[in-house]
Motif scaffolding. Sequence first.
Motif, short mmCIF file in Angstrom:
data_model
loop_
_atom_site.label_atom_id
_atom_site.label_comp_id
_atom_site.label_asym_id
_atom_site.label_seq_id
_atom_site.Cartn_x
_atom_site.Cartn_y
_atom_site.Cartn_z
N GLU A 114 -22.25 -18.29 -4.66
CA GLU A 114 -22.94 -17.16 -5.62
C GLU A 114 -24.37 -17.46 -5.69
N LYS A 115 -24.78 -18.62 -6.07
CA LYS A 115 -26.07 -18.93 -6.27
C LYS A 115 -26.92 -18.81 -5.06
N ALA A 116 -26.46 -18.99 -3.63
CA ALA A 116 -26.86 -18.96 -2.50
C ALA A 116 -27.20 -17.58 -2.03
N LEU A 117 -26.35 -16.82 -2.27
CA LEU A 117 -26.32 -15.33 -2.25
C LEU A 117 -27.33 -14.65 -2.95
N ARG A 118 -27.23 -14.98 -4.37
CA ARG A 118 -28.03 -14.47 -5.33
C ARG A 118 -29.37 -14.54 -4.92
N ALA A 119 -29.92 -15.57 -4.07
CA ALA A 119 -31.03 -15.75 -3.71
C ALA A 119 -31.72 -14.92 -2.76
N ARG A 120 -30.62 -14.63 -2.03
CA ARG A 120 -31.11 -13.79 -0.60
C ARG A 120 -30.55 -12.27 -0.64
N VAL A 168 6.49 -8.49 11.10
CA VAL A 168 5.83 -9.55 11.66
C VAL A 168 4.68 -10.01 10.86
N TRP A 169 3.74 -9.13 10.33
CA TRP A 169 2.55 -9.41 9.64
C TRP A 169 2.89 -10.06 8.37
N GLY A 170 3.95 -9.54 7.95
CA GLY A 170 4.31 -10.04 6.45
C GLY A 170 4.74 -11.22 6.36
N SER A 171 5.28 -11.68 7.47
CA SER A 171 5.64 -13.26 7.34
C SER A 171 4.61 -14.14 8.00
N SER A 172 3.56 -13.72 8.32
CA SER A 172 2.39 -14.78 9.14
C SER A 172 1.80 -15.48 7.95
N GLU A 173 1.56 -16.62 8.42
CA GLU A 173 0.79 -17.31 7.59
C GLU A 173 -0.70 -17.49 7.85
N PRO A 174 -1.76 -17.36 6.99
CA PRO A 174 -3.26 -17.09 7.50
C PRO A 174 -3.71 -18.39 7.98
N ARG A 175 -4.59 -18.29 8.98
CA ARG A 175 -5.23 -19.68 9.49
C ARG A 175 -6.38 -19.87 8.88
N MET A 176 -6.66 -21.12 8.76
CA MET A 176 -8.08 -21.65 7.98
C MET A 176 -9.29 -21.39 9.00
N VAL A 177 -10.30 -20.77 8.31
CA VAL A 177 -11.52 -20.31 9.06
C VAL A 177 -12.60 -20.98 8.38
N ALA A 178 -13.54 -21.51 9.27
CA ALA A 178 -14.78 -22.13 8.87
C ALA A 178 -15.85 -21.16 8.50
N PHE A 179 -16.37 -21.43 7.60
CA PHE A 179 -17.87 -20.71 7.07
C PHE A 179 -18.95 -21.63 6.72
N SER A 180 -20.21 -21.00 7.16
CA SER A 180 -21.25 -21.43 6.80
C SER A 180 -22.40 -20.65 6.40
N LEU A 181 -22.77 -21.05 5.41
CA LEU A 181 -24.04 -19.96 4.67
C LEU A 181 -25.51 -20.82 4.59
N ASN A 182 -26.53 -20.54 5.54
CA ASN A 182 -27.58 -21.02 5.58
C ASN A 182 -28.69 -20.04 5.11
N ASP A 183 -30.16 -20.35 5.09
CA ASP A 183 -31.15 -19.27 4.86
C ASP A 183 -31.11 -18.17 5.60
N ARG A 184 -30.59 -18.11 7.05
CA ARG A 184 -30.63 -17.11 7.75
C ARG A 184 -29.50 -16.06 7.60
N GLY A 185 -28.17 -16.58 7.29
CA GLY A 185 -27.10 -15.82 7.06
C GLY A 185 -25.77 -16.64 6.76
N LEU A 186 -24.81 -15.81 7.27
CA LEU A 186 -23.44 -16.39 7.15
C LEU A 186 -22.68 -16.54 8.55
N THR A 187 -22.16 -17.48 8.75
CA THR A 187 -21.55 -17.71 10.18
C THR A 187 -20.09 -17.92 9.92
#
Length: 161
Positions: free
Chosen positions: A135-141, A61-80
């Motif tokens: 990378e640049k945003a993470l490197r700063a924090r 079952v897992w071998g044939s499943s397609e990944p879903r798209m996930v939203a990411f956001s990175l701000n000055d507080r962290g990662l959502t």
Amino acid sequence: MIGNEHVGIAWQAPEFEHRPKTARWYWISIIVSILLLALAVWQRNFIFAVFIVIAELMLMVWGSSEPRMVAFSLNDRGLTIGGAKFYPFSDIKSWSADSEGYFDPEWPDITLHLIHHFHTGLKIKVPRTMFLEVEKALRARAKEVPFEPSMMDVVEKLLGF
């Protein structure tokens, strides 16, 4: 966005790297499972036999499943992630990046190493076009550490999972 905060960087990425499976992959998986099942029955280890059957079904079952798209956001507080899960920079001990795209050239991985001792690391996919910006945003924090693929990453790639 979290509340009315400014989102520094936002993107969508697949939940995991999808490696298409061939019929050959499925047949090998079935044959290995049958051999393990025969061993379990021969040893009269019926709990292991049940485990093998369940594991093979899950693998199919897992071998044939397609990944879903996930939203990411990175701000000055962290990662959502997905608008629901938030990781503040105070929980991120360090991070590493697969800048060479060893596992997936189009969607390189960034691994966040969290302060929690029992967490193996949080892998996120980033589109190649936004990789340097993230990378640049993470490197700063947070502290950057060299990327080293885990043994499990290598095994998954070899097995095509």
